[in-house]
Design a protein around this motif. Sequence first.
Motif, PDB file in Angstrom:
ATOM      1  N   GLY A  61       0.786  -1.224   0.000  1.00 13.32           N
ATOM      2  CA  GLY A  61       0.000   0.000   0.000  1.00 13.32           C
ATOM      3  C   GLY A  61       0.815   1.270   0.000  1.00 13.32           C
ATOM      4  N   THR A  62       2.139   1.151   0.079  1.00 16.18           N
ATOM      5  CA  THR A  62       2.992   2.337   0.093  1.00 16.18           C
ATOM      6  C   THR A  62       3.281   2.800  -1.327  1.00 16.18           C
ATOM      7  N   PRO A  63       3.467   4.115  -1.540  1.00 12.37           N
ATOM      8  CA  PRO A  63       3.778   4.630  -2.884  1.00 12.37           C
ATOM      9  C   PRO A  63       5.072   4.019  -3.430  1.00 12.37           C
ATOM     10  N   GLY A  64       5.020   3.597  -4.693  1.00 12.64           N
ATOM     11  CA  GLY A  64       6.203   3.038  -5.336  1.00 12.64           C
ATOM     12  C   GLY A  64       6.507   1.603  -4.998  1.00 12.64           C
ATOM     13  N   ALA A  65       5.577   0.925  -4.318  1.00 15.65           N
ATOM     14  CA  ALA A  65       5.812  -0.490  -3.979  1.00 15.65           C
ATOM     15  C   ALA A  65       5.886  -1.320  -5.256  1.00 15.65           C
ATOM     16  N   PRO A  66       6.827  -2.266  -5.358  1.00 17.10           N
ATOM     17  CA  PRO A  66       6.939  -3.081  -6.573  1.00 17.10           C
ATOM     18  C   PRO A  66       5.734  -3.993  -6.764  1.00 17.10           C
ATOM     19  N   ASP A  67       5.397  -4.262  -8.025  1.00 12.69           N
ATOM     20  CA  ASP A  67       4.268  -5.136  -8.330  1.00 12.69           C
ATOM     21  C   ASP A  67       4.457  -6.531  -7.755  1.00 12.69           C
ATOM     22  N   GLN A  68       5.721  -6.945  -7.592  1.00 13.84           N
ATOM     23  CA  GLN A  68       5.998  -8.306  -7.131  1.00 13.84           C
ATOM     24  C   GLN A  68       5.442  -8.578  -5.739  1.00 13.84           C
ATOM     25  N   VAL A  69       5.182  -7.533  -4.948  1.00  8.31           N
ATOM     26  CA  VAL A  69       4.664  -7.747  -3.598  1.00  8.31           C
ATOM     27  C   VAL A  69       3.316  -8.448  -3.640  1.00  8.31           C
ATOM     28  N   ASP A  70       2.440  -8.021  -4.568  1.00 10.04           N
ATOM     29  CA  ASP A  70       1.145  -8.692  -4.712  1.00 10.04           C
ATOM     30  C   ASP A  70       1.333 -10.160  -5.065  1.00 10.04           C
ATOM     31  N   GLY A  71       2.328 -10.438  -5.912  1.00 14.87           N
ATOM     32  CA  GLY A  71       2.608 -11.820  -6.276  1.00 14.87           C
ATOM     33  C   GLY A  71       3.080 -12.644  -5.104  1.00 14.87           C
ATOM     34  N   VAL A  72       3.895 -12.036  -4.226  1.00 11.34           N
ATOM     35  CA  VAL A  72       4.369 -12.730  -3.029  1.00 11.34           C
ATOM     36  C   VAL A  72       3.198 -13.064  -2.114  1.00 11.34           C
ATOM     37  N   ILE A  73       2.284 -12.114  -1.932  1.00 12.70           N
ATOM     38  CA  ILE A  73       1.104 -12.345  -1.084  1.00 12.70           C
ATOM     39  C   ILE A  73       0.293 -13.523  -1.607  1.00 12.70           C
ATOM     40  N   GLU A  74       0.040 -13.515  -2.916  1.00 14.36           N
ATOM     41  CA  GLU A  74      -0.747 -14.598  -3.524  1.00 14.36           C
ATOM     42  C   GLU A  74      -0.018 -15.934  -3.417  1.00 14.36           C
ATOM     43  N   SER A  75       1.301 -15.928  -3.642  1.00 15.39           N
ATOM     44  CA  SER A  75       2.042 -17.190  -3.644  1.00 15.39           C
ATOM     45  C   SER A  75       2.112 -17.802  -2.247  1.00 15.39           C
ATOM     46  N   TYR A  76       2.211 -16.965  -1.197  1.00 14.56           N
ATOM     47  CA  TYR A  76       2.216 -17.486   0.169  1.00 14.56           C
ATOM     48  C   TYR A  76       0.892 -18.188   0.491  1.00 14.56           C
ATOM     49  N   GLU A  77      -0.204 -17.558   0.081  1.00  9.04           N
ATOM     50  CA  GLU A  77      -1.516 -18.159   0.357  1.00  9.04           C
ATOM     51  C   GLU A  77      -1.694 -19.449  -0.453  1.00  9.04           C
ATOM     52  N   LEU A  78      -1.234 -19.423  -1.707  1.00  6.61           N
ATOM     53  CA  LEU A  78      -1.342 -20.619  -2.545  1.00  6.61           C
ATOM     54  C   LEU A  78      -0.532 -21.766  -1.946  1.00  6.61           C
ATOM     55  N   ALA A  79       0.688 -21.465  -1.502  1.00  8.15           N
ATOM     56  CA  ALA A  79       1.539 -22.508  -0.918  1.00  8.15           C
ATOM     57  C   ALA A  79       0.904 -23.105   0.336  1.00  8.15           C
ATOM     58  N   PHE A  80       0.258 -22.249   1.155  1.00  7.58           N
ATOM     59  CA  PHE A  80      -0.385 -22.739   2.382  1.00  7.58           C
ATOM     60  C   PHE A  80      -1.509 -23.720   2.038  1.00  7.58           C
ATOM     61  N   ARG A  81      -2.290 -23.378   0.996  1.00  5.52           N
ATOM     62  CA  ARG A  81      -3.389 -24.272   0.594  1.00  5.52           C
ATOM     63  C   ARG A  81      -2.869 -25.558  -0.044  1.00  5.52           C
ATOM     64  N   MET A  82      -1.732 -25.448  -0.721  1.00  8.89           N
ATOM     65  CA  MET A  82      -1.197 -26.600  -1.448  1.00  8.89           C
ATOM     66  C   MET A  82      -0.578 -27.649  -0.537  1.00  8.89           C
ATOM     67  N   GLN A  83      -0.190 -27.273   0.676  1.00  8.86           N
ATOM     68  CA  GLN A  83       0.519 -28.204   1.551  1.00  8.86           C
ATOM     69  C   GLN A  83      -0.257 -29.480   1.839  1.00  8.86           C
ATOM     70  N   GLY A  84      -1.568 -29.369   1.924  1.00  7.73           N
ATOM     71  CA  GLY A  84      -2.361 -30.547   2.239  1.00  7.73           C
ATOM     72  C   GLY A  84      -2.779 -31.358   1.031  1.00  7.73           C
ATOM     73  N   LYS A  85      -2.607 -30.808  -0.169  1.00  2.97           N
ATOM     74  CA  LYS A  85      -3.118 -31.470  -1.369  1.00  2.97           C
ATOM     75  C   LYS A  85      -2.014 -31.960  -2.308  1.00  2.97           C
TER      76      LYS A  85
END
Length: 276
Positions: A61-85
């Motif tokens: 949410g800070t000015p000038g934050a890199p786009d990759q931050v959104d990708g990191v957020i999504e990938s962490y959540e995806l990895a958490f869901r993937m652990q059981g499957k």
Amino acid sequence: INPPPNFGGAVNYGSAFLPAHFQGTRINDAGELAHLKAGTSGDLQRKQLDLIQSMNRDLAGTPGAPDQVDGVIESYELAFRMQGKVPQLLDISKEPQKVKDAYGIKPGPAGAFARQCLMARRLSEAGVRFVEICQPGWDHHNNLHKGLINNCAAVDQPTSALLADLENRGLLEDTLVIFGSEFGRQPTTQGVDGRDHNITGYPMALAGAGIKKGVTYGATDEYGIKAVEGRMHTNDLHATLLALMGLDHEKLTYRYAGRDFRLTDVAGKVVKEIMA
């Protein structure tokens, strides 16, 4: 599903001009996803992840934050869901022996492509929408004769088994299989035993959803150097693949670097002649 990371790395499954959370997730040919195994209990891990994600969202949410931050957020959540499957999904050890024999499953590097093909079927059957499998070692500037024998032996049986397996399970009718490369090879020799790159005439093979059976589209000249009939630019191929998935490539845009981008840029023609 990719071989070792020195084979092109993330460029093989990156998101290009799209946001980072559209990037693919790399799995090796042993069915292992790096850092997927949880080191703590589920509840504690969820608390740790919530703390990290709150910090990530503050940064995003800070000015000038890199786009990759959104990708990191999504990938962490995806990895958490993937652990059981994912571990069970990628475990091919419980497949019937006749299935493993059909694919030519064997230990070590010689069976890498076969393992990838079987995992690709399992992923597709489980509802994963896009699966990419890779086989390195086709850059035959030398050692062409032995290299082709080895590579063809590695991919022929697994490819045939994958197509047959998809068809037998009723998956091929709505699964599009694309078999291709970044470019072809010259019909003439390079040195004593090699062939150089060729970008002006080379084949791609398509099978499955929406593709006519047993059809050859286009042709090269008599020497196999340049496409002269039914020439299909990469943009045309992309436009056609998107059409087979029910998408209009001219309307599928994303604003990037100040203008609307699309996979086919400002070109691309849907080749309906290959469609069933």
